[in-house]
Design an enzyme around this catalytic site. Sequence first.
Site, PDB file in Angstrom:
ATOM      1  CD  GLU A 102      -2.919  -0.982   0.003  1.00 52.90           C
ATOM      2  OE1 GLU A 102      -3.460   0.117  -0.229  1.00 52.90           O
ATOM      3  OE2 GLU A 102      -3.084  -1.992  -0.715  1.00 52.90           O
TER       4      GLU A 102
ATOM      5  CB  SER B 214     -49.726 -38.302   1.088  1.00 47.43           C
ATOM      6  OG  SER B 214     -50.705 -38.432   0.073  1.00 47.43           O
TER       7      SER B 214
END
Length: 728
Positions: free
Chosen positions: A142, A431
């Site tokens: 950086e 069902s």
Amino acid sequence: MTQKGGRQGPLVADKRYSSSKQPPKKAAPKPRKTRAKKPRPPRRHGPIVGAVVGLVRLIWRIVWGIGWRLAMIVALVVGVATLYFYSTLPDYTQLLDGRTRGSVTMLDDEGKVFAWRGETFGGQIDAKNVSPWLRDAVISTEDRRFYHHFGISPRGIASAMAINLREGRGPFDGNGGSTITQQTAKLLCLGVKFDPKEWKNEAAYEDDCRSGGLRRKIKEVPYAFALELKYTKDQILSIYLNRAYLGAGARGFEAASERYFGISAANVDPQQAAMLAGLLKAPTRYAPTNDLKRSQDRAETVLMLMHEQGYLNDRQYLDARNNPATLSQAAQKRAGGYFADWIMDTIPDFLSRDTTEDVVIKTTLDQRIQTAAEEAMQNVFDNKVKKDSEAEAAIVVMSADGAVRGMVGGRATKVTGAFNHATMAQRQTGSTFKPFVYATALDLGYTPDSMVDDSPLTVKMPGSPDWSPRNYERSYMGPITLTTALEHSVNVATVRVSEAVGREYVIKVAEGFGFAQDLPNLPSVALGVGESDLLDMTGAYAGILNGGSSVQPYGLTSLTLKGDDQPLFGKPGGIGERVISQKAARELTYMMRQVVLHGTGRRANIDGYEIAGKTGTTQSSRDAWFIGFTSDYVVGVWMGNDDNTPLKGVTGGGLPAEIFHETMKRVLDGQPAKPLPAASPAEWQSQSQQYPGQTQSAGGTAPAETRRERRNPSDSILKELLGIFGAN
């Protein structure tokens, strides 16, 4: 020598001296004067060139005169702004936690972290106590001149502008050439606090803080100078290391290191440090949980920079490059995304999404079971579902007390924030509702061997057309036992049982077991026309397994604020009121065991283990279900299309039963076989068999006797049922 005429002429000496007879004394020589060199005359130009030169000189005098004055003004303004910002800066420790809200950390049933929500802050770290590799990786990536500049880097800004122009962008668009100090200023939003009146949410606030452009750069300069004046370089770097967002909800390098590697930022090695530093460029894009290979490639670039700048020697560089960082086991699994989302929905917003505190939640999740469910889902869709199918599915694994052990809310298993089909999809149950019809009958004194007539049936409904149910096979079996009716999911026989015992009681039993939706008081309710979600359905079956008591599904066991010892509250669910007798539950379990052994659920069976369950397929095959259980776990499976269109060739006894099989096989792997809590035929064979609904009527076969006339349960069962329903 004489001249002509006899006159003697004067001597030469006489001519040189005055009339004095003696010559004058010779004077001392005067010192020589050094003459200054005369400047060369200016080169003569033509009139045009001379005019141009004169104009240039005039412009330069004007520019210089204005320029140095303007520079003085700018310097004064910057100086005043710097002093102002300097006066507003607090002690640097107050700037380390940059979150506007707290976080939620979720622990599984063994106390291990499996999910995070919000922005997690791992705790304050200092540039001096983090791993040196991490500090070096950040600086080399950086801001290599961080320890040598005064807050800004003119060289870096000029280089960034050149790159932007070369790539066809504006000079201040794209690369910014920001130093770590300037990036820290941006993370601090230049000292501007969040104001809900100005920004609609925190995301908009942070977007504004991170916006680029010339105006932002101009504002950053005095703030960066103020940071340099107020704090040491290590303190500025510490603020940066704590506040930087690094993807996956991790705020700061400590949280990110714990999130991705399961270790502290003080202990990362060069390759791990390089991966973390590489996230600064684009946290979401390079997050290793999103794309590990992309993150590793970015880390390799960082390692190269560290090597070039002398932070890694040749051996260290080659070793780190050849052994890239990988995720921790927990991060690799990313287990329980749907489960974690569901947990967040079950607790108040002020303790979840809007929390200002760090919250720790202990849950019921079993990561082994969660992985089993995810692998089962993937296996079936990879090998048994057409590639172009858009069908969705969901799985819930639960203990008998309602504790959810695993949840998959869709065929994409490792997601966050997706639609959860296990908890959000309300669908007809088909069902899978039938066991509650038979549960009611058994609780009223019927036995699994009681007889029911499976023959054409027409039910008359006042004010509505008559209704005649049909079996799936369009055939009839005649007199059959209740066990056979459930085993083969016979529609007509089930409706006849429901009408004989009283459908209003069937509805109350089903609601007692946890159906959240209002069930229609219609004869078709026995066939599952009501709606529910998979979580509630699985919870209802857990009630059968635990002996007939309702359960409220739950996943949270305790919620504690980080740092506190006492939880704010404990589990919100568990076993509730008794719905049917334990005897009825045991008999029903026996019947559902026959469904898996001989009936529609045979694909769900696992050799060596006792399994009970029930299939379900709704009208036009829009939904397919299978829900079953062993002695310890209930597994519910649903399958359908999001647009509610019919499935192609899918019934509950097909793919859902196979997903159940694959899930339960993995859940039971290595576990000892245990018998189901089921009754045996010897326990009821001494009882008289019942045969509901045989009386013929002119309009066809219909139940002519009411529930009270046909039933002959013991008084204790009747009293228990009336007590549960609150009947008179």
